[in-house]
Design an enzyme around this catalytic site. Structure first.
Site, mmCIF file in Angstrom:
data_model
loop_
_atom_site.group_PDB
_atom_site.id
_atom_site.type_symbol
_atom_site.label_atom_id
_atom_site.label_comp_id
_atom_site.label_asym_id
_atom_site.label_seq_id
_atom_site.Cartn_x
_atom_site.Cartn_y
_atom_site.Cartn_z
ATOM 1 N N ASP A 24 0.902 -1.193 -0.123
ATOM 2 C CA ASP A 24 -0.021 0.066 -0.041
ATOM 3 C C ASP A 24 0.831 1.228 0.107
ATOM 4 O O ASP A 24 1.986 1.388 0.651
ATOM 5 C CB ASP A 24 -0.834 0.101 1.366
ATOM 6 N N GLY A 25 0.137 2.210 -0.550
ATOM 7 C CA GLY A 25 0.955 3.625 -0.541
ATOM 8 C C GLY A 25 1.648 4.096 -1.914
ATOM 9 O O GLY A 25 2.354 5.168 -1.732
ATOM 10 N N GLY A 27 0.252 5.620 -4.396
ATOM 11 C CA GLY A 27 -0.468 6.909 -4.866
ATOM 12 C C GLY A 27 0.146 7.895 -4.153
ATOM 13 O O GLY A 27 0.611 8.987 -4.465
ATOM 14 N N ARG A 28 0.303 7.836 -2.557
ATOM 15 C CA ARG A 28 0.827 8.473 -1.686
ATOM 16 C C ARG A 28 2.115 8.910 -1.839
ATOM 17 O O ARG A 28 2.843 10.215 -1.835
ATOM 18 C CB ARG A 28 0.717 8.432 -0.476
ATOM 19 N N HIS A 41 2.820 3.358 -8.963
ATOM 20 C CA HIS A 41 2.534 2.098 -9.283
ATOM 21 C C HIS A 41 3.544 1.493 -9.807
ATOM 22 O O HIS A 41 3.961 0.342 -9.946
ATOM 23 C CB HIS A 41 1.340 2.112 -10.505
ATOM 24 N N SER A 69 -7.431 -5.426 -5.431
ATOM 25 C CA SER A 69 -8.541 -5.988 -4.603
ATOM 26 C C SER A 69 -9.929 -5.879 -5.298
ATOM 27 O O SER A 69 -10.111 -5.147 -6.247
ATOM 28 C CB SER A 69 -8.882 -5.168 -3.332
ATOM 29 N N TRP A 73 -11.894 -1.871 -8.130
ATOM 30 C CA TRP A 73 -12.762 -1.316 -9.423
ATOM 31 C C TRP A 73 -13.356 -0.127 -9.140
ATOM 32 O O TRP A 73 -13.502 0.490 -10.087
ATOM 33 C CB TRP A 73 -13.796 -2.396 -9.573
ATOM 34 N N LEU A 135 10.374 -20.839 -4.386
ATOM 35 C CA LEU A 135 9.131 -20.094 -3.475
ATOM 36 C C LEU A 135 7.901 -20.092 -4.251
ATOM 37 O O LEU A 135 7.943 -20.134 -5.402
ATOM 38 C CB LEU A 135 9.770 -18.383 -3.821
ATOM 39 N N ARG A 192 2.147 -4.627 6.294
ATOM 40 C CA ARG A 192 1.540 -3.712 5.303
ATOM 41 C C ARG A 192 2.269 -2.489 5.511
ATOM 42 O O ARG A 192 2.591 -1.981 6.515
ATOM 43 C CB ARG A 192 0.019 -3.401 5.845
HETATM 44 C C1 IPE Z 1 -5.526 -2.800 -0.370
HETATM 45 O O1 IPE Z 1 -5.130 -1.463 -0.372
HETATM 46 C C2 IPE Z 1 -5.298 -3.417 -1.554
HETATM 47 C C3 IPE Z 1 -4.228 -3.743 -2.147
HETATM 48 C C4 IPE Z 1 -2.788 -3.417 -1.611
HETATM 49 C C5 IPE Z 1 -4.090 -4.155 -3.563
HETATM 50 P P1 IPE Z 1 -6.113 -0.384 -0.751
HETATM 51 O O2 IPE Z 1 -5.496 1.106 -0.857
HETATM 52 O O3 IPE Z 1 -7.154 -0.729 -1.811
HETATM 53 O O4 IPE Z 1 -7.077 -0.321 0.833
HETATM 54 P P2 IPE Z 1 -7.704 0.695 1.420
HETATM 55 O O5 IPE Z 1 -8.850 1.370 0.610
HETATM 56 O O6 IPE Z 1 -6.869 2.044 1.689
HETATM 57 O O7 IPE Z 1 -8.338 0.288 2.497
HETATM 58 C C1 IPE Z 2 -1.443 0.422 -3.492
HETATM 59 O O1 IPE Z 2 -1.187 1.584 -3.483
HETATM 60 C C2 IPE Z 2 -1.673 -0.402 -4.982
HETATM 61 C C3 IPE Z 2 -2.935 -0.852 -5.016
HETATM 62 C C4 IPE Z 2 -4.043 -0.768 -4.143
HETATM 63 C C5 IPE Z 2 -3.412 -1.192 -6.555
HETATM 64 P P1 IPE Z 2 -2.263 2.652 -3.487
HETATM 65 O O2 IPE Z 2 -2.830 3.017 -4.884
HETATM 66 O O3 IPE Z 2 -3.582 1.928 -2.597
HETATM 67 O O4 IPE Z 2 -1.691 3.856 -2.838
HETATM 68 P P2 IPE Z 2 -2.517 4.819 -1.779
HETATM 69 O O5 IPE Z 2 -2.847 4.090 -0.528
HETATM 70 O O6 IPE Z 2 -3.657 5.796 -2.578
HETATM 71 O O7 IPE Z 2 -1.317 5.918 -1.461
HETATM 72 MG MG MG Z 3 -4.090 2.345 -0.585
#
Ligand code: IPE
Ligand code: IPE
Ligand code: MG
Length: 253
Positions: A24-25, A27-28, A41, A69, A73, A135, A192
């Protein structure tokens, strides 16, 4: 399956058999650098490569990566299409090398509704690497744990309605064996990134006794050292599975 001693000198004494990763993260990470989310990404894909390499070096047997996830979508169409494009690129670019490294690829998640080209790439990855014994890389794609459990319940209900199964046969073991992860051991450790502390519909059933480590870094920053830090934290945890402490006097936090 028991947790194992690592193959590597620098690894903690006890490594998880199965590591789950909520990546996760992205985008940020990008936004904080004034870059488009896509760049996050794209860099996240490089972190995937580092993670797989580090896991192999540290002797982890199963790694499950949460890559898309069921709820993702709901993102803007352009971002969804960029994420699909990256998955295709990953399979096309990395599959040969994964195969050469003896990695077995498994996909979990709902496949029937995926675009044809994606579904066949995923199938190709699984088929090519099926007999590998290194693995196991489990990619959770279009995955939602609630959906997985509901589908398993539906399949069992169909068996009961057809008279092939009695309701009493629906045990923990039978339900477990009906999940996408049927032949995969439960995750020992779930990591995470990004600082969020939630599961977001990832391996809810399977994580019943998983340990959790939340890292305060964005996924594109993940590397060997970050994994090692999480494993060190894991090695300090005492897992009790509902039993009592093996260490005397350690009942207090
Ligand atoms: C969880 O991250 C899904 C994946 C890492 C693929 P999200 O960014 O979608 O989760 P939320 O919306 O912050 O809970
Ligand atoms: C995880 O990063 C990638 C996916 C969920 C596909 P995010 O895209 O959720 O990035 P944030 O959480 O918005 O920073
Ligand atoms: Mg996220």
């Amino acid at each position: 399956m028991r947790e194992g001693a690592s193959a590597s000198h620098e690894a903690p004494v006890r490594v998880p058999v199965h590591l789950g990763v909520i990546m996760d993260g992205n985008g940020r990470w990008a936004t904080s650098r004034n870059l488009p989310r896509f760049e996050g990404h794209r860099r996240g894909m490089e972190a995937v490569r580092r993670c797989v390499r580090a896991a192999r070096e540290l002797g982890i047997r199963y790694v499950t990566l949460y890559s898309f996830s069921s709820e993702n979508w709901s993102r803007p169409a352009q971002e969804v299409s960029e994420l699909m494009g990256l998955l295709k690129r990953f399979v096309r670019h990395d599959l040969a090398e994964l195969h050469a490294s003896d990695v077995r690829v498994r996909i979990i998640g709902e496949r029937a509704s995926l675009p044809r080209d994606i579904a066949s790439l995923l199938e190709e990855a699984e088929n090519l690497t099926r007999a590998n014994t290194g693995l196991t890389l489990v990619v959770a794609f279009n995955y939602g744990s609630r959906q997985e459990i509901a589908s398993a319940a539906q399949r069992l209900a169909i068996e009961v309605a057809a008279g092939r199964l009695s309701p009493q046969d629906i045990t923990v073991e039978r339900l477990n064996a009906s999940l996408d992860t049927a032949d995969i051991p439960d995750p020992d450790l779930i990591v995470r990134t990004s600082g969020e502390q939630r599961l977001s519909n990832f391996l809810l059933w399977q994580a019943a006794y998983a340990e959790f480590v939340f890292l305060p870094i964005y996924w594109p920053e993940f590397d060997h050292a970050a994994l090692l830090g999480a494993l060190e934290e894991f090695a300090r945890r005492e897992r009790r599975f509902g039993g009592i402490s093996a260490r005397s006097g350690s009942a207090r936090p």
